[in-house]
Design a protein around this motif. Structure first.
Motif, mmCIF file in Angstrom:
data_model
loop_
_atom_site.group_PDB
_atom_site.id
_atom_site.type_symbol
_atom_site.label_atom_id
_atom_site.label_comp_id
_atom_site.label_asym_id
_atom_site.label_seq_id
_atom_site.Cartn_x
_atom_site.Cartn_y
_atom_site.Cartn_z
ATOM 1 N N MET A 180 -2.427 10.814 -2.477
ATOM 2 C CA MET A 180 -3.796 10.938 -2.855
ATOM 3 C C MET A 180 -4.492 12.018 -2.077
ATOM 4 O O MET A 180 -5.052 11.907 -1.237
ATOM 5 N N PRO A 181 -4.039 13.413 -2.658
ATOM 6 C CA PRO A 181 -4.342 14.405 -1.609
ATOM 7 C C PRO A 181 -5.919 14.834 -1.461
ATOM 8 O O PRO A 181 -6.303 15.274 -0.595
ATOM 9 N N PHE A 182 -6.631 14.588 -2.580
ATOM 10 C CA PHE A 182 -7.924 14.834 -2.602
ATOM 11 C C PHE A 182 -8.936 13.890 -1.673
ATOM 12 O O PHE A 182 -9.859 14.589 -0.774
ATOM 13 N N ILE A 183 -8.867 12.836 -1.850
ATOM 14 C CA ILE A 183 -9.767 12.012 -1.068
ATOM 15 C C ILE A 183 -9.627 12.029 0.138
ATOM 16 O O ILE A 183 -10.284 12.000 1.259
ATOM 17 N N THR A 184 -8.316 12.067 0.485
ATOM 18 C CA THR A 184 -7.765 11.849 2.123
ATOM 19 C C THR A 184 -8.070 13.396 2.546
ATOM 20 O O THR A 184 -8.259 13.435 3.730
ATOM 21 N N GLU A 185 -8.002 14.466 2.081
ATOM 22 C CA GLU A 185 -8.547 15.683 2.580
ATOM 23 C C GLU A 185 -9.832 15.694 2.631
ATOM 24 O O GLU A 185 -10.193 16.226 3.903
ATOM 25 N N GLU A 186 -10.740 15.256 2.147
ATOM 26 C CA GLU A 186 -12.095 15.142 2.156
ATOM 27 C C GLU A 186 -12.318 14.292 3.329
ATOM 28 O O GLU A 186 -13.679 14.723 3.786
ATOM 29 N N ILE A 187 -11.871 13.138 3.503
ATOM 30 C CA ILE A 187 -12.357 12.233 4.525
ATOM 31 C C ILE A 187 -11.727 12.973 5.921
ATOM 32 O O ILE A 187 -12.542 12.900 6.804
ATOM 33 N N ASP A 240 -17.041 11.228 -5.336
ATOM 34 C CA ASP A 240 -17.339 11.724 -6.634
ATOM 35 C C ASP A 240 -16.154 12.560 -6.862
ATOM 36 O O ASP A 240 -16.177 13.849 -6.403
ATOM 37 N N PRO A 241 -15.082 12.179 -7.421
ATOM 38 C CA PRO A 241 -13.932 13.236 -7.637
ATOM 39 C C PRO A 241 -14.118 14.354 -8.278
ATOM 40 O O PRO A 241 -13.653 15.431 -7.976
ATOM 41 N N THR A 242 -14.985 14.530 -9.228
ATOM 42 C CA THR A 242 -15.344 15.688 -10.026
ATOM 43 C C THR A 242 -16.066 16.711 -9.102
ATOM 44 O O THR A 242 -16.047 17.905 -9.354
ATOM 45 N N ALA A 243 -16.659 16.225 -7.983
ATOM 46 C CA ALA A 243 -17.293 17.172 -7.039
ATOM 47 C C ALA A 243 -16.418 17.511 -5.816
ATOM 48 O O ALA A 243 -16.721 18.637 -5.053
ATOM 49 N N VAL A 244 -15.226 17.092 -5.847
ATOM 50 C CA VAL A 244 -14.531 17.191 -4.718
ATOM 51 C C VAL A 244 -13.202 18.066 -5.227
ATOM 52 O O VAL A 244 -12.660 19.047 -4.553
ATOM 53 N N GLU A 245 -12.534 17.592 -6.244
ATOM 54 C CA GLU A 245 -10.989 18.047 -6.590
ATOM 55 C C GLU A 245 -10.965 19.469 -6.861
ATOM 56 O O GLU A 245 -10.104 20.307 -6.119
ATOM 57 N N ASP A 246 -11.825 20.098 -7.761
ATOM 58 C CA ASP A 246 -11.544 21.475 -8.068
ATOM 59 C C ASP A 246 -12.043 22.436 -6.728
ATOM 60 O O ASP A 246 -11.156 23.464 -6.468
ATOM 61 N N ALA A 305 -8.017 12.534 -10.163
ATOM 62 C CA ALA A 305 -6.647 12.782 -10.146
ATOM 63 C C ALA A 305 -5.901 11.693 -9.134
ATOM 64 O O ALA A 305 -4.829 11.275 -9.388
ATOM 65 N N ASP A 306 -6.606 11.450 -8.127
ATOM 66 C CA ASP A 306 -6.044 10.676 -7.303
ATOM 67 C C ASP A 306 -5.845 9.072 -7.703
ATOM 68 O O ASP A 306 -4.804 8.493 -7.446
ATOM 69 N N ALA A 307 -6.742 8.453 -8.455
ATOM 70 C CA ALA A 307 -6.601 7.275 -9.073
ATOM 71 C C ALA A 307 -5.578 7.203 -10.057
ATOM 72 O O ALA A 307 -4.747 6.205 -10.052
ATOM 73 N N LEU A 308 -5.311 8.343 -10.921
ATOM 74 C CA LEU A 308 -4.377 8.306 -11.675
ATOM 75 C C LEU A 308 -2.956 8.509 -11.046
ATOM 76 O O LEU A 308 -2.003 7.607 -11.266
ATOM 77 N N ARG A 309 -2.725 9.309 -9.929
ATOM 78 C CA ARG A 309 -1.566 9.440 -9.331
ATOM 79 C C ARG A 309 -1.231 8.026 -8.522
ATOM 80 O O ARG A 309 0.097 7.597 -8.765
ATOM 81 N N LEU A 310 -2.127 7.238 -7.994
ATOM 82 C CA LEU A 310 -1.824 6.181 -7.512
ATOM 83 C C LEU A 310 -1.341 5.150 -8.538
ATOM 84 O O LEU A 310 -0.252 4.322 -8.161
ATOM 85 N N THR A 311 -1.876 5.295 -9.729
ATOM 86 C CA THR A 311 -1.531 4.201 -10.635
ATOM 87 C C THR A 311 -0.279 4.364 -11.250
ATOM 88 O O THR A 311 0.492 3.299 -11.275
ATOM 89 N N ILE A 312 0.144 5.569 -11.664
ATOM 90 C CA ILE A 312 1.296 5.769 -12.185
ATOM 91 C C ILE A 312 2.599 5.535 -11.123
ATOM 92 O O ILE A 312 3.931 5.553 -11.272
#
Length: 876
Positions: free
Chosen positions: A682-689, A10-16, A544-551
């Motif tokens: 994709m800084p957020f999901i990678t940091e969380e994992i 859940d990016p909303t619970a992780v990114e901020d 944010a990660d999904a958008l970053r990867l997309t663009i």
């Protein structure tokens, strides 16, 4: 103790939460530490009027990828953020806001207006930078700058005074670009040339003392009020007799000389050109050569001034129509022709620009341009991709003196003071008295400087120049400028010559040019088309990660890319794939760290060798600024090699104590490498994992960038596993063709006369059996093909029993139904083509289409017949 991963990401619970952690721990900060190699990027400062759009998202993401990569790679990485005061844009916004209150600039005065401007900056200035944090931007926010803050204003004053003292800034009357709506000078770079429907108007000027005329054409009849000559080519025999005589502007009675000048093209139009030195750049140069009078006929708002006589007070377009009408009455208007020509408009308000003679401040460009040209031609400055270097050179090689004064109140006020005695003082501080006459009645110039004057100093002014700061010594020159191709001449050129002039060296080594993000139809995103996408809304929905990867995915330097919502969805699927694979690893690794085993299997060596090679490929792409290609390689490794192949290969081994530890250690190592390579994107999901996978490390963001290790280069095992993968793919394709249900397991035989090939399949027997849905696997040197279907791979043939793969009777029934349908289609099409009436009347394209159908259906029918025959022949 390892941190447990949630079931779903859940990016909303992780990114901020993660961003706050990075900020709190100071990971974004860079100190002036000369013991570490610096890597510096200055953010192209967004306007304080700006709203975050996809262009900002793209630009920001590319910079963040580079800065995170270099930070992990051991560099002293600094990314300086900031905003631009954007003089014209901001002033227009404030004027419009005041108009809603029924106020004008004159009503509130300069001080009152500037008070409102600073209030605007306080309210809106930091908004866009706060929004950029939602992307995970790892800027050093403690160094945030504004082009009108105290330090940068000091740098602007210093540069202006130095250039003036060197004779490189001067005040003079020249033809400039004037916007009648914004009522200010604008630079050549701020003029867009757009194709519009227009008219060529043909007029006749009488020749004084004769009954003869000279006929000419113009697209701007209103400027005839400022004509001071008529020109012909000196080699044009048609008009030689008129040179030296006087033509008459009949509606004003003004007499003007007929001159000869090479500028006139004999082949274009009538070969006669009216000359208006005050309202056309080419005419201005002709006027200089022939010492012609300059008559300005236009007010700042685009109306005709007192020099227009009876036309004074009219709008320029109203005067145009009136002049045509008056010439018609005199019998001196010939005709008009519809044309399509390029019209110069102000890029901000789209108003047609008017060339006017104005007293303005200019920067002499000849001397400044030469070292900027040399920096590129000598390859000290790299522009990526190279094709944009031509734009850079073309601009510099054809550059005119830069008009830097603007008739605006918001901006850096020109530090020039005028004395009643006529003397001008240019000073860093307001002088108390005139050095010429000693008088104290000094008035500062009302104009402000072009926004790009201060922006041109950005790479060194943000580091403390003109003071000798530790930051300036450590971080200048910067390493790379990341920017869009649409501001190469606006900003890049000016930064280069400013850096060389004031710092003695170019401001950056590389210029990384990227394209625009367009909509799915390839159109530029704009308010008028209502096709813009708010990146913050995308982040709120997908992260944010999904958008970053997309663009970034699929993008190459300098190329535009299209935004598709479906691509964001696909990026979200990738996040889920990575998250689920990581959870699988964590659930199997448990709380105990896995020590490196003594012996790795070929499958382990294969994935480790693939990861090792990925490090090299990623570095090569990133060093070439091929960020889209780099992340595509990482994506494919994670999705295909790691998740779809390696994890599936090792599942059977996680129940086998003998090779379990090797599998777990390899799973963890390969995933760690993948997370590190993916982190800049994709800084957020990678940091969380990572925090669950490697709790012993403080943060992925400051962990070490992976290094290629020759000890993990296993070409032999790579080749072996690729052979097994090819066999698996062949088996799956054949099962699909034969409609074998996924749950149906069959006996598989691998036949090879090559002992080494048989060994490869023996070593991979367990995972080959699972991936190929085999009930068991037999590996032999010879086998009869009777009753079998086969797949050929290098040095081997894979056999499967046709009877086992399908329910023979059910398959025959299915094929018989298919045969019936195809036979009907063949008969139907055959009948159409055999119908003489149809063939005569039908279009050729329709006949051809039916013939193609006939061939296709006949071929399919033959194939079905052959399958039925084969199934019956091989019946037990």
């Amino acid at each position: 103790m390892k941190k447990e991963m949630a079931k779903t990401y859940d990016p909303t619970a992780v990114e901020d939460r993660l961003y706050a952690m990075w900020l709190e721990r100071g990971y974004f900060r860079a100190e002036a530490d000369t013991s570490k190699k610096p890597f510096t990027i200055v953010m192209p400062p967004p306007n304080i009027t700006g709203q975050l759009h996809m262009g900002h998202a793209f630009d920001c993401t590319l910079q963040d990828i580079l800065i995170r990569w270099k930070r992990m790679d051991g560099y002293n990485a600094l990314w300086i953020p900031g905003t631009d005061h954007a003089s014209i844009s901001t002033e227009v916004r404030i004027v419009n806001k005041m108009a809603e209150e029924g106020l004008t600039k004159a009503d509130v005065g300069r001080d009152g207006f500037l008070k409102r401007a600073w209030e605007w900056r306080e309210e809106y200035g930091g908004r866009i930078l706060k929004q950029l944090r939602k992307f995970g931007s790892s800027c050093d926010w403690s160094r945030e700058r504004f082009t009108m803050d105290e330090g940068l204003s000091k740098a602007v004053l210093e540069v202006f005074v130095r250039l003036y003292d060197k004779g490189l800034i001067y005040r003079g009357e020249k033809l400039i670009n004037w916007c009648p709506k914004c009522r200010t000078t604008i630079s050549d770079a701020e003029v867009n040339h757009v194709d519009r429907e227009s008219w060529f108007y043909y007029f006749k000027y009488p020749i004084e003392g004769t009954d003869e005329f000279l006929t000419f054409a113009t697209t701007r009849p209103e400027t005839m009020l400022g004509d001071t000559a008529v020109a012909v080519n000196p080699n044009d025999e048609r008009y030689a007799k008129f040179v030296g005589k006087a033509a008459v502007m009949p509606v004003t009675g003004v007499k003007m000389p007929v001159i000869a000048d090479e500028y006139v093209d004999m082949e274009f139009g009538t070969g006669v050109v009216k000359i208006t030195p005050a309202h056309d750049p080419n005419d201005f140069e002709v006027g200089e050569r022939h010492n012609l009078k300059r008559v300005n006929i236009m007010n700042d708002d685009g109306t005709i001034n007192e020099n227009g006589g009876a036309y004074a007070g009219m709008d320029r377009y109203e005067a145009r129509e009136k002049i045509v009408s008056d010439f018609e009455k005199l019998g001196l208007f010939m005709r008009k022709e519809e044309i399509r020509n390029a019209v110069g408009v102000h890029e901000r308000c789209q108003t047609v620009v008017e060339p006017l003679i104005k007293l303005q401040w200019f920067v002499k460009m000849d001397r400044l341009a030469k070292p900027a040209i040399e920096a590129y031609t000598s390859k000290k400055l790299r522009i990526i991709p190279e094709r944009f270097g031509k734009i850079y050179l073309n601009w510099l090689e054809n550059i005119r003196d830069w008009c830097v004064s603007r008739q605006l109140w918001w901006g850096h006020r020109i530090p020039a003071y005028y004395c009643e005695c006529g003397f001008t003082v240019v000073s860093r501080e307001r002088p108390e008295k005139c050095p010429e006459c000693g008088g104290s009645a000094l008035t500062q110039d009302d104009d402000t400087l072009d926004t790009w004057f201060s922006s041109a100093l950005w790479p060194f002014s943000t580091l403390g120049w003109p003071d000798e700061t530790p930051e300036l010594k450590c971080f200048y020159p910067t390493d790379v400028l990341v920017t869009s191709y649409d501001i190469i001449f606006f900003w890049v050129v000016r930064m280069v010559f400013s850096g060389i002039e004031h710092m003695g060296e170019q401001p950056f080594k590389d210029v990384f040019i990227h394209g625009l993000i367009r909509d799915s139809l390839g159109r530029k995103m704009s308010k008028s088309l209502d096709n813009g996408v708010d990146p913050l809304e995308v982040i709120e929905k997908h992260g944010a990660d999904a958008l970053r990867l997309t663009i970034v995915t699929g993008n190459s330097p300098g190329a535009d890319s299209r935004y598709y919502p479906e691509k964001v969805e696909a990026s979200g699927h990738f996040l889920n794939k990575l998250w689920n694979a990581s959870r699988f690893v964590l659930m199997n690794v448990g709380d105990d760290d896995v020590e490196k085993p003594g012996e790795l299997t070929p499958a382990d060596k294969w994935i480790l060798s693939k990861a090792n090679a990925l490090i090299t490929k990623t570095n090569a792409h990133m060093n070439a600024y091929e960020l889209g290609m780099a992340v595509s390689g990482i994506h494919d490794f994670i999705w295909d090699e790691y998740c779809d192949w390696y994890i599936e290969m090792v599942k059977v081994r996680l129940r086998d104590d003998e090779t379990k530890s090797a599998a777990l250690w390899t799973l963890k190592r390969a995933l760690t490498i993948a997370l590190k390579l993916l982190h800049p994107y994709m800084p957020f999901i990678t940091e969380e994992i990572f925090q669950s996978l490697r709790p012993e490390e403080e943060s992925l963001m400051i962990s070490a960038w992976p290094r290629y290790d020759e000890n993990f280069n296993f070409p032999k095992e790579e080749k072996e596993i690729e052979l097994i993968k090819e066999a698996v793919r062949g088996v799956r394709a054949l099962r699909s063709d034969m409609n074998a249900p996924p749950s149906k397991k069959v006996h598989v035989t691998v036949v090879s006369k090559n002992r080494e090939t048989r060994r490869v399949f023996e070593d991979g027997r367990a995972f080959f059996a699972m991936l190929a849905a085999a009930s068991d696997v037999e590996i032999v040197s010879e086998k009869s093909a009777e009753g079998c279907v086969t797949i050929v791979v290098p040095d081997a043939v894979v056999y499967m029993s046709a009877a086992e793969l399908t329910d023979r009777e059910a398959e025959i029934k299915r094929l018989e139904k298919e045969r019936e349908k195809l036979a009907f289609e063949v008969t139907r099409v055959k009948g159409m083509l055999g119908n003489e009436g149809f063939v005569k009347k039908a279009p050729a394209a329709l006949i051809k289409e039916q013939e193609e159908k006939m061939g296709k259906y006949s071929s399919m029918l033959d194939s079905v017949e052959a399958q039925i025959k084969s199934l019956r022949l091989n019946a037990p």
